[in-house]
Design an enzyme around this catalytic site. Structure first.
Site, short mmCIF file in Angstrom:
data_model
loop_
_atom_site.label_atom_id
_atom_site.label_comp_id
_atom_site.label_asym_id
_atom_site.label_seq_id
_atom_site.Cartn_x
_atom_site.Cartn_y
_atom_site.Cartn_z
N ALA A 6 1.02 -1.22 -0.03
CA ALA A 6 0.04 -0.05 0.12
C ALA A 6 0.88 1.25 0.01
CB ALA A 6 -1.13 -0.07 1.39
N ASN A 38 -3.29 -7.41 -1.12
CA ASN A 38 -3.07 -6.53 -2.20
C ASN A 38 -1.65 -6.68 -2.94
OD1 ASN A 38 -3.79 -4.05 -4.28
ND2 ASN A 38 -1.98 -3.57 -3.30
N TYR A 49 2.13 -15.09 -14.21
CA TYR A 49 1.41 -13.93 -13.37
C TYR A 49 -0.15 -14.43 -13.60
CZ TYR A 49 -0.97 -9.64 -12.33
OH TYR A 49 -1.94 -8.62 -11.97
N LYS A 99 -2.48 -15.28 -10.24
CA LYS A 99 -4.05 -14.40 -10.21
C LYS A 99 -5.06 -15.36 -9.98
CE LYS A 99 -2.08 -10.99 -8.73
NZ LYS A 99 -2.50 -10.15 -7.86
P1 NAP Z 1 2.68 -1.32 -7.72
O1 NAP Z 1 2.58 0.07 -8.18
O2 NAP Z 1 4.08 -2.12 -8.38
O3 NAP Z 1 2.90 -1.50 -6.12
C1 NAP Z 1 3.25 -2.77 -5.38
C2 NAP Z 1 3.00 -2.58 -3.88
O4 NAP Z 1 3.23 -3.93 -3.39
C3 NAP Z 1 3.91 -1.75 -3.58
O5 NAP Z 1 3.87 -0.97 -2.31
C4 NAP Z 1 5.48 -2.80 -3.05
O6 NAP Z 1 6.11 -2.02 -1.82
C5 NAP Z 1 4.44 -3.80 -2.71
N1 NAP Z 1 5.31 -5.07 -2.71
C6 NAP Z 1 5.79 -5.55 -3.70
N2 NAP Z 1 6.17 -6.72 -3.39
C7 NAP Z 1 5.97 -6.98 -2.09
C8 NAP Z 1 6.60 -8.09 -1.29
N3 NAP Z 1 7.18 -9.06 -1.55
N4 NAP Z 1 5.97 -7.88 0.18
C9 NAP Z 1 5.23 -6.73 0.50
N5 NAP Z 1 4.86 -5.68 -0.26
C10 NAP Z 1 5.40 -5.83 -1.79
O7 NAP Z 1 1.43 -2.56 -8.11
P2 NAP Z 1 0.07 -2.36 -8.73
O8 NAP Z 1 -0.12 -1.71 -9.99
O9 NAP Z 1 -0.64 -1.17 -7.50
O10 NAP Z 1 -0.44 -3.82 -8.17
C11 NAP Z 1 -1.07 -3.92 -6.94
C12 NAP Z 1 -1.96 -5.25 -7.03
O11 NAP Z 1 -2.78 -5.22 -8.29
C13 NAP Z 1 -0.98 -6.59 -7.50
O12 NAP Z 1 -1.46 -7.80 -6.75
C14 NAP Z 1 -1.34 -6.55 -9.06
O13 NAP Z 1 -1.35 -7.92 -9.45
C15 NAP Z 1 -2.74 -6.15 -9.05
N6 NAP Z 1 -3.38 -5.72 -10.38
C16 NAP Z 1 -2.73 -4.54 -10.79
C17 NAP Z 1 -3.17 -4.14 -12.03
C18 NAP Z 1 -2.72 -2.84 -12.77
O14 NAP Z 1 -3.18 -2.43 -13.65
N7 NAP Z 1 -2.10 -1.92 -11.88
C19 NAP Z 1 -4.00 -5.08 -12.70
C20 NAP Z 1 -4.68 -6.14 -12.12
C21 NAP Z 1 -4.17 -6.62 -10.81
P3 NAP Z 1 7.55 -2.65 -1.90
O15 NAP Z 1 8.23 -2.76 -3.33
O16 NAP Z 1 8.54 -1.45 -0.98
O17 NAP Z 1 7.46 -4.03 -1.12
#
Ligand code: NAP
Length: 258
Positions: free
Chosen positions: A14, A91, A157, A161
């Site tokens: 988050a 998330n 991926y 999911k």
């Molecule tokens: P993002 O902008 O890359 O942010 C990812 C977040 O997760 C960051 O806060 C990151 O912080 C944290 N994170 C990553 N690896 C981690 C770990 N091992 N332990 C704890 N925290 C971790 O990603 P996003 O696009 O918001 O995506 C968030 C979720 O939504 C994911 O599950 C993704 O699959 C899903 N999603 C995204 C989209 C999209 O269009 N963006 C679409 C479908 C689904 P740190 O790196 O500091 O840990």
């Protein structure tokens, strides 16, 4: 109706993107919000920004969701800070690209460790606190990619999911007697820091494939998470809901121009 005042909420992943959007909606609605991720610096700046949004408490907790001990500590810290956990938004997730002929065992393991095992570890770690809540809520961030659609480079991926949904359905049955609901949100393409890294061409192409004509915002996901967390959503469990501007609907590109 629909109050989140006094709810204690833990959102993983988050510090940015969808997780930050979820946390912002909960904070604005008056909940106490703990955010969790790996980077301490990112946690500190996100906490400062969230603090300004509402009257509730905001805390930042370091966690690596792929490590079960780390998730246990995260859950204990959040429960101690607020006196309990009512809502877990699982998330945190990663989406590195790897086509099949280049994907290594390490690539596959990393995606499954964070996205699948990380989700399970977070739910397990929060189980006692969610049970004590009496109205526990788990909201998993899945994706349309895997459960409904596919995209070259993201087969691992997509598998991760879809696996989250398999986990969700049985968890929903196991936890129903404890008044805990477990649901999943399937975002389409949401404009986050992680997605922006894919580049302008990818983002423009995606926007063209969405009937709404534009990518979603993190808050679009946060608003559904907030509703699923309310007392009024107590009878909704084991469900997956796409929030994608209609992206999964067209049968062909002609459907978008017709
Ligand atoms: P993002 O902008 O890359 O942010 C990812 C977040 O997760 C960051 O806060 C990151 O912080 C944290 N994170 C990553 N690896 C981690 C770990 N091992 N332990 C704890 N925290 C971790 O990603 P996003 O696009 O918001 O995506 C968030 C979720 O939504 C994911 O599950 C993704 O699959 C899903 N999603 C995204 C989209 C999209 O269009 N963006 C679409 C479908 C689904 P740190 O790196 O500091 O840990």
């Amino acid at each position: 109706m629909f109050t989140l005042n006094n709810k204690n909420v833990l959102v993983t992943g988050a510090t940015k993107g969808i997780g930050y959007g979820i946390a912002a909606v909960f904070a604005s609605a008056g909940a106490n919000v703990a955010i969790a991720a790996r980077s301490r610096a990112d946690l500190d700046s996100a906490v400062a920004a969230l603090d300004a949004l509402g009257p509730g408490l905001v805390r930042g907790i370091s966690v690596d969701v792929s490590d079960p001990q780390s998730t246990q500590q995260m859950a204990e810290t959040a429960a101690d800070a607020f006196g309990g956990i009512d809502v877990l938004c699982a998330n945190a997730g990663i989406f590195p690209e790897a086509k099949l002929d280049a994907m290594t065992p390490a690539d596959l393991a990393q995606v499954l460790d964070v996205n699948v095992k990380g989700t399970v570890y977070c739910v397990q770690a929060c189980l006692d606190a969610l049970t004590r809540s009496g109205a526990g809520r788990v909201v998993i961030t899945s994706s349309i990619t895997g459960p409904i659609t596919g995209f070259p480079g993201w087969s691992h991926y997509g598998a991760s999911k879809a696996a989250q949904l398999g986990f969700m359905r049985t968890a929903a049955i196991e936890l129903a007697a404890r008044r805990i609901t477990v649901n999943a949100i399937l975002p389409g393409n949401i404009l986050t820091e992680g997605l922006a890294d894919m580049g302008e061409d990818y983002l423009a192409g995606m926007a063209r494939s969405i009937p709404a004509g534009t990518l979603g915002t993190p808050e679009d996901i946060g608003h559904l998470a907030a509703f699923l967390a309310t007392d009024e959503a107590r009878y909704i469990t084991g469900q997956s809901i796409a929030v994608d501007g209609g992206q999964i609907l067209p049968e062909s590109l002609d459907a978008l121009t017709g």
